[in-house]
Scaffold this motif. Sequence first.
Motif, PDB file in Angstrom:
ATOM      1  N   GLU A 138       0.828  -1.195   0.000  1.00  0.00           N
ATOM      2  CA  GLU A 138       0.000   0.000   0.000  1.00  0.00           C
ATOM      3  C   GLU A 138       0.869   1.254   0.000  1.00  0.00           C
ATOM      4  O   GLU A 138       1.983   1.260   0.516  1.00  0.00           O
ATOM      5  N   GLU A 192     -10.131  -0.800   2.269  1.00  0.00           N
ATOM      6  CA  GLU A 192      -9.510  -2.077   1.919  1.00  0.00           C
ATOM      7  C   GLU A 192     -10.053  -2.581   0.583  1.00  0.00           C
ATOM      8  O   GLU A 192     -11.251  -2.547   0.323  1.00  0.00           O
ATOM      9  N   THR A 215      -4.917  -1.761   1.942  1.00  0.00           N
ATOM     10  CA  THR A 215      -5.644  -0.524   2.212  1.00  0.00           C
ATOM     11  C   THR A 215      -4.745   0.662   1.851  1.00  0.00           C
ATOM     12  O   THR A 215      -3.754   0.912   2.551  1.00  0.00           O
TER      13      THR A 215
END
Length: 399
Positions: A138, A192, A215
Motif C-alpha cells: 500500500e 480495503e 488498504t
Amino acid sequence: MTMRIYHLFIFGMLLAGFGCKEEKLEPLTKGGKAPGMVSNVNVDNQPGKVVLTYDIPSDPELLYIKAVYEIRDGKKMESISTFYNNFVTLEGFGNTDEREVKLYAVSRSEVSSEPVTVKVKPLTPPVMSTLASLDFSEDFGGITARFSNEDSASIAIGVLTRDENGDPVQSDMYYTSQTEGEFSVRGFDDTERWFGLFVRDRWQNYSDTVWKLLTPLFEQQLDKANFRSMKLATDANMFGSGPLTNLWNDKVQGGSSSNSTWTRTANGSGVPHWVTFDLGVTAKLSRFVEIPRGAFDELNLLYAAGDPRLFELWGATDYNPDGSFDGWTKLSEFEVVKVSGLPTGVNSNDDILRAQEGHQFKIPIDAPPVRYIRIKMLETFGNSDYFWMAELTFFGQIQ
C-alpha cells in the motif's frame, strides 16, 4: 536485384492506383530443385527464446533458412535468417515446455528442403521471472510495485482491482524494458480492496496474477490557494513576465501570448540555482505533478532550453532568512525522462502526451512533513542557466 526493387515499386503503385486489384509477387526465379538441408544444428536455450546455429548447405540457389515453431499451443511462428548467417533466433516463448522446431532451407524459387527437426526447451521467460520478482504494498492513494526484469525484456505489468461483484477490473498497465524499477498506481480511497498484478509480453503471453488485500493510505491534493511566493537571500531572481505565482495558478495554455501560464527564472541565474515558496500548511507529501512549459502550445520549447531535466526538491518546517540550506531536508532528486528517448528538439506524440498529463514524481515515504519548498535546478534540456515550468500540483496528508 535493382530490377526486383523496381518491380516492387511498380507493384506498390498499382495497388495505390487500383485499390481492389490483387497482384501476387512471383519468386525471384522459377523452377529449380530444393536446396540441401541444414546440418550440425546446435541448440542454445535462453530465457524466453532459443538460438539455433547450423551449417548452411552449399547451394548457389539458397536464399534463406526458415524455422517453424509454436510459442504455445495453436500459436505458430516463423523466423527467417538469410544465407549470410549461420544462426536463427526464435522468440516469444511464454513457458519452459519442450517442443519441436522444424528448420527448412529455402531456394530463390521458394522451394523448401525437407525439414530438420530439433527439440528445444526455453529457459524461464521474462513473464514468469518478472512475476516471481514482483512485490507490492500500500502507498498514498494506491499501491507501489517493485520488479526485476533481468533480461531487459519489453514487458507490460498489468494492475487489476475488483468491482462490487468481485470481478477483476484493469486499473493500469505499466510498460517497461528496465532491468529493475518501481511504479505507483494512484486514485483510490483509503478503504480495503484487492489488488492484482500480472505480466504480459509483446507476443501476448500472460503470467498468472498475484493478488493482495491492501488498504491505500489517505491522500489529498494540497489547496493551491494557500501557496505563497517567497524570496530568500540566495534565491534566484525571476524573469519579469514569469513570476513564481504562475506555478500554481492552474493555467497551462496560452503560450508566449500570455504571461500567466509559466514561471521562469532570470537569465544568468547560474547552475545550480533555486527558488522557494510556502505551501501554507505543513504536510507529509506523497507526490507531485509537474507540467512543463510548451506542453500544449509552444512545442518548440518542450524538452528544450529552460525545460528542467534534473532537479532536487528540498523541504523544511522553518527556515533561515539568510537563504542557507540550514534546516532544510533534501526530499529527493528527480529526473524528467522523455518517453521516446529522442534527442533534444525532436519529440514524439508520446512525449507530448506525457508532458500534457504531467510528469509524476513520488516523494519517499520516509520523508518528513514540510511546509516550505525549495526547487534546486541542476540541469535543463537546453543546458540553460535559467529554468521554466508551467504548473506544480502537490499531494499528501496535511498534518
